[in-house]
Motif scaffolding. Structure first.
Motif, PDB file in Angstrom:
ATOM      1  N   ILE A  26      33.310  30.914  26.924  1.00  0.00           N
ATOM      2  CA  ILE A  26      33.745  30.102  28.069  1.00  0.00           C
ATOM      3  C   ILE A  26      35.150  30.509  28.490  1.00  0.00           C
ATOM      4  CG2 ILE A  26      34.550  27.779  28.672  1.00  0.00           C
ATOM      5  CD1 ILE A  26      32.060  26.622  27.746  1.00  0.00           C
ATOM      6  N   GLU A  27      36.021  30.713  27.517  1.00  0.00           N
ATOM      7  CA  GLU A  27      37.396  31.100  27.827  1.00  0.00           C
ATOM      8  C   GLU A  27      37.473  32.467  28.517  1.00  0.00           C
ATOM      9  OE1 GLU A  27      39.298  30.932  24.075  1.00  0.00           O
ATOM     10  OE2 GLU A  27      39.339  28.733  23.973  1.00  0.00           O
ATOM     11  N   SER A  28      36.547  33.346  28.184  1.00  0.00           N
ATOM     12  CA  SER A  28      36.537  34.675  28.808  1.00  0.00           C
ATOM     13  C   SER A  28      35.811  34.692  30.144  1.00  0.00           C
ATOM     14  CB  SER A  28      35.876  35.685  27.862  1.00  0.00           C
ATOM     15  OG  SER A  28      34.504  35.363  27.659  1.00  0.00           O
ATOM     16  N   GLY A  29      35.204  33.554  30.530  1.00  0.00           N
ATOM     17  CA  GLY A  29      34.487  33.485  31.795  1.00  0.00           C
ATOM     18  C   GLY A  29      33.055  33.967  31.723  1.00  0.00           C
ATOM     19  N   LYS A  30      32.552  34.169  30.510  1.00  0.00           N
ATOM     20  CA  LYS A  30      31.182  34.660  30.357  1.00  0.00           C
ATOM     21  C   LYS A  30      30.158  33.547  30.470  1.00  0.00           C
ATOM     22  CE  LYS A  30      28.393  37.544  27.226  1.00  0.00           C
ATOM     23  NZ  LYS A  30      28.363  38.211  25.904  1.00  0.00           N
ATOM     24  N   ALA A  31      30.561  32.297  30.171  1.00  0.00           N
ATOM     25  CA  ALA A  31      29.647  31.153  30.204  1.00  0.00           C
ATOM     26  C   ALA A  31      30.347  29.963  30.843  1.00  0.00           C
ATOM     27  CB  ALA A  31      29.176  30.802  28.796  1.00  0.00           C
ATOM     28  N   ASP A  32      29.537  29.046  31.386  1.00  0.00           N
ATOM     29  CA  ASP A  32      30.058  27.823  32.009  1.00  0.00           C
ATOM     30  C   ASP A  32      29.762  26.577  31.181  1.00  0.00           C
ATOM     31  OD1 ASP A  32      30.941  29.176  34.397  1.00  0.00           O
ATOM     32  OD2 ASP A  32      28.833  29.309  34.972  1.00  0.00           O
ATOM     33  N   ILE A  33      28.714  26.637  30.378  1.00  0.00           N
ATOM     34  CA  ILE A  33      28.300  25.453  29.629  1.00  0.00           C
ATOM     35  C   ILE A  33      27.665  25.886  28.306  1.00  0.00           C
ATOM     36  CG2 ILE A  33      25.992  25.306  30.674  1.00  0.00           C
ATOM     37  CD1 ILE A  33      26.469  22.242  30.837  1.00  0.00           C
ATOM     38  N   ILE A  34      27.887  25.098  27.270  1.00  0.00           N
ATOM     39  CA  ILE A  34      27.375  25.416  25.932  1.00  0.00           C
ATOM     40  C   ILE A  34      26.376  24.337  25.513  1.00  0.00           C
ATOM     41  CG2 ILE A  34      27.958  25.750  23.497  1.00  0.00           C
ATOM     42  CD1 ILE A  34      30.788  26.491  24.400  1.00  0.00           C
ATOM     43  N   LEU A  35      25.244  24.780  25.000  1.00  0.00           N
ATOM     44  CA  LEU A  35      24.272  23.868  24.386  1.00  0.00           C
ATOM     45  C   LEU A  35      24.173  24.234  22.908  1.00  0.00           C
ATOM     46  CD1 LEU A  35      22.030  21.679  24.515  1.00  0.00           C
ATOM     47  CD2 LEU A  35      20.413  23.548  24.956  1.00  0.00           C
ATOM     48  N   GLU A  36      24.601  23.313  22.058  1.00  0.00           N
ATOM     49  CA  GLU A  36      24.531  23.539  20.617  1.00  0.00           C
ATOM     50  C   GLU A  36      23.425  22.667  20.018  1.00  0.00           C
ATOM     51  OE1 GLU A  36      27.264  23.510  16.539  1.00  0.00           O
ATOM     52  OE2 GLU A  36      28.154  22.942  18.482  1.00  0.00           O
ATOM     53  N   ILE A  37      22.459  23.320  19.393  1.00  0.00           N
ATOM     54  CA  ILE A  37      21.322  22.635  18.773  1.00  0.00           C
ATOM     55  C   ILE A  37      21.607  22.471  17.285  1.00  0.00           C
ATOM     56  CG2 ILE A  37      18.833  22.730  18.350  1.00  0.00           C
ATOM     57  CD1 ILE A  37      18.615  24.547  20.816  1.00  0.00           C
ATOM     58  N   GLN A  38      21.460  21.247  16.776  1.00  0.00           N
ATOM     59  CA  GLN A  38      21.848  20.938  15.406  1.00  0.00           C
ATOM     60  C   GLN A  38      20.928  21.594  14.373  1.00  0.00           C
ATOM     61  OE1 GLN A  38      21.166  16.606  15.172  1.00  0.00           O
ATOM     62  NE2 GLN A  38      19.397  17.048  13.932  1.00  0.00           N
ATOM     63  N   ASP A  39      21.399  21.634  13.132  1.00  0.00           N
ATOM     64  CA  ASP A  39      20.551  22.052  12.014  1.00  0.00           C
ATOM     65  C   ASP A  39      19.389  21.074  11.862  1.00  0.00           C
ATOM     66  OD1 ASP A  39      22.137  24.222  11.306  1.00  0.00           O
ATOM     67  OD2 ASP A  39      23.484  22.966  10.136  1.00  0.00           O
ATOM     68  N   GLU A  40      18.252  21.613  11.415  1.00  0.00           N
ATOM     69  CA  GLU A  40      17.061  20.797  11.156  1.00  0.00           C
ATOM     70  C   GLU A  40      16.660  19.993  12.406  1.00  0.00           C
ATOM     71  OE1 GLU A  40      17.931  18.471   7.703  1.00  0.00           O
ATOM     72  OE2 GLU A  40      17.710  20.187   6.359  1.00  0.00           O
ATOM     73  N   PHE A  41      16.784  20.639  13.547  1.00  0.00           N
ATOM     74  CA  PHE A  41      16.415  20.015  14.826  1.00  0.00           C
ATOM     75  C   PHE A  41      14.933  19.630  14.833  1.00  0.00           C
ATOM     76  CE2 PHE A  41      14.855  20.689  19.230  1.00  0.00           C
ATOM     77  CZ  PHE A  41      15.623  19.759  19.906  1.00  0.00           C
ATOM     78  N   GLU A  42      14.081  20.585  14.459  1.00  0.00           N
ATOM     79  CA  GLU A  42      12.642  20.331  14.456  1.00  0.00           C
ATOM     80  C   GLU A  42      12.275  19.280  13.417  1.00  0.00           C
ATOM     81  OE1 GLU A  42       8.670  23.089  14.678  1.00  0.00           O
ATOM     82  OE2 GLU A  42      10.219  23.672  13.237  1.00  0.00           O
ATOM     83  N   LYS A  43      12.866  19.362  12.233  1.00  0.00           N
ATOM     84  CA  LYS A  43      12.567  18.404  11.167  1.00  0.00           C
ATOM     85  C   LYS A  43      12.955  16.981  11.580  1.00  0.00           C
ATOM     86  CE  LYS A  43      13.560  17.501   6.287  1.00  0.00           C
ATOM     87  NZ  LYS A  43      14.311  17.987   5.083  1.00  0.00           N
ATOM     88  N   SER A  44      14.110  16.826  12.235  1.00  0.00           N
ATOM     89  CA  SER A  44      14.545  15.496  12.673  1.00  0.00           C
ATOM     90  C   SER A  44      13.612  14.919  13.722  1.00  0.00           C
ATOM     91  CB  SER A  44      15.969  15.582  13.236  1.00  0.00           C
ATOM     92  OG  SER A  44      16.878  16.013  12.252  1.00  0.00           O
ATOM     93  N   LEU A  45      13.122  15.783  14.604  1.00  0.00           N
ATOM     94  CA  LEU A  45      12.196  15.297  15.627  1.00  0.00           C
ATOM     95  C   LEU A  45      10.886  14.811  15.012  1.00  0.00           C
ATOM     96  CD1 LEU A  45      12.576  17.903  18.536  1.00  0.00           C
ATOM     97  CD2 LEU A  45      13.181  15.478  18.592  1.00  0.00           C
ATOM     98  N   ILE A  46      10.380  15.563  14.061  1.00  0.00           N
ATOM     99  CA  ILE A  46       9.088  15.219  13.462  1.00  0.00           C
ATOM    100  C   ILE A  46       9.202  14.003  12.548  1.00  0.00           C
ATOM    101  CG2 ILE A  46       7.264  16.043  11.922  1.00  0.00           C
ATOM    102  CD1 ILE A  46       7.827  18.863  12.993  1.00  0.00           C
ATOM    103  N   ASN A  47      10.246  13.964  11.731  1.00  0.00           N
ATOM    104  CA  ASN A  47      10.352  12.897  10.727  1.00  0.00           C
ATOM    105  C   ASN A  47      10.997  11.624  11.268  1.00  0.00           C
ATOM    106  OD1 ASN A  47       9.221  14.672   8.884  1.00  0.00           O
ATOM    107  ND2 ASN A  47      11.205  15.359   8.094  1.00  0.00           N
ATOM    108  N   GLU A  48      12.034  11.771  12.095  1.00  0.00           N
ATOM    109  CA  GLU A  48      12.792  10.603  12.539  1.00  0.00           C
ATOM    110  C   GLU A  48      12.512  10.234  13.996  1.00  0.00           C
ATOM    111  OE1 GLU A  48      16.888  11.368  11.788  1.00  0.00           O
ATOM    112  OE2 GLU A  48      16.524  12.146   9.756  1.00  0.00           O
TER     113      GLU A  48
END
Length: 372
Positions: free
Chosen positions: A87-109
């Motif tokens: 972002i600082e270098s102008g290569k990106a405008d927005i960041i999406l960070e997906i957490q660890d165990e994303f799939e597991k949290s969706l299925i279990n919780e």
């Protein structure tokens, strides 16, 4: 006498090597180019992905975001600090960070968290990019619920989920050109019917022909009318061309009566032409008239509601817009084009324009000094 003066004005316009070309080319260029440039829709937002899960669900989310057409994947980083550097270098405008165990949290919780970081140097792009991304995440969560029959929620913050059915009145496809084209027609009239009269009398002063008028028995009112009427005719011709181009190129037709537009245009052309003549009366050179006219034009355009609504301005700015004739005619054009409003629904705008026309043209007559 008036007839011969008007004939003189038209002959001067036709003999000029530049003016006829500008009168023809300016509406064509403005109507073909500016509706695409004067566009506040945000697309191709540069996206940086930080996928800490690398699962089927996270990959599916990324694909859904990219396929929306609003985002362009320009960076894939292993960590948030690395993505911040993009972002600082102008290569990106927005960041999406997906957490660890994303799939597991969706299925279990039934719920999972993501983090969105938006570059808000350009607040419009940052805000809309965040809004688009949040909407896609909500839609993704809805898809998972429908597939699994569960309560999967994908959101940056855990909030209650609900459905929204949107109905967009008057511009159902949210096409920004439908909103901008009528206002650009007003801008076109303002530029042509304001600048040309502003340069007219000054041009005669510099050429010395104004002295020949001053020694004739022509009254000041007749002289000013002879200056106004040609540009009134030119304004009508230009507006007709602009309306035709709007219909042919963009398929934008007025929902309301076309005669209502021309009725208001009759008054508005007198307003901007009168303003141009007032500036011309007080200017000694064409350069001076152009600078003064450009100064007022910038203020009038930016405070007319052309790009941003006047209702969102601070109170002191709203007070200034009351004395801006562009605001009223832009309102008229958008009301007729989008809502199909009738004349009786726009009487306040009509009275305001009539007041401006009377005041400015009276000023033009009074300020013209016949003995130079």
């Amino acid at each position: 006498m008036l007839k011969f003066l008007i004939e003189k004005e038209f002959k001067q316009i036709v003999r000029n090597a530049f003016l006829p070309r500008m009168i023809i080319m300016m509406p064509v260029m403005m109507m073909l180019v500016l509706p695409w440039a004067a566009n506040q829709e945000v697309k191709d937002v540069r996206l940086s992905i930080v996928d800490n899960d690398h699962s089927v669900y996270s990959e599916r989310l990324v694909n859904k975001i990219i396929s929306s057409g609003y985002f362009k994947l320009t960076d894939v980083s292993a960590s948030n600090p690395e993505a911040m550097r993009s972002i600082e270098s102008g290569k990106a405008d927005i960041i999406l960070e997906i957490q660890d165990e994303f799939e597991k949290s969706l299925i279990n919780e039934g719920a999972a968290r993501v983090m969105i970081s938006a570059n808000s140097v350009n607040s419009t792009e940052g805000g809309l990019g965040l809004s688009y991304l949040s909407a896609i995440l909500a839609d993704y969560a809805t898809e998972l619920r429908e597939e699994q029959g569960g309560q999967a929620v994908v959101t940056a913050v855990e909030v209650p989920s609900f459905g929204v059915m949107s109905q967009y009145k008057f511009n159902p496809h949210l096409d920004y050109k439908v909103f901008m084209v009528p206002a650009l027609m007003v801008t076109l009239l303002t530029m042509l019917c304001g600048f040309l009269p502003a340069l007219n009398i000054v041009g005669e002063k510099e050429a010395g022909t104004i002295e020949q008028i001053n020694v004739t028995p022509v009254k000041k009112l007749v002289f000013v009318l002879a200056k106004l009427i040609p540009y009134w005719v030119i304004g009508f011709a230009v507006l007709t061309v602009a309306i035709g181009l709007g219909a042919l190129v963009y398929g934008i037709y007025p929902v309301g009566n076309l005669l209502t537009i021309f009725l208001f245009a009759t008054i508005y052309i007198l307003v901007v032409s009168g303003m141009g003549l007032v500036i011309s009366n007080y200017s000694d050179t064409m350069q001076q008239a152009m600078f003064v006219m450009f100064f007022f034009m910038m203020i009038l355009l930016l405070m007319s509601g052309l790009f941003t609504p006047t209702t969102s301005m601070p109170e002191w700015a709203k007070t200034i817009t009351v004395f801006n004739p562009l605001k009223y005619f832009i309102q008229v054009m958008r009301l007729v084009y989008l809502k199909g409003s009738t004349f009786f629904e726009m009487i306040p705008q009509f009275l305001a324009l009539c007041g401006f026309a009377l005041a400015l043209n009276t000023w033009a007559v009074m300020s013209y000094r016949k003995s130079q």
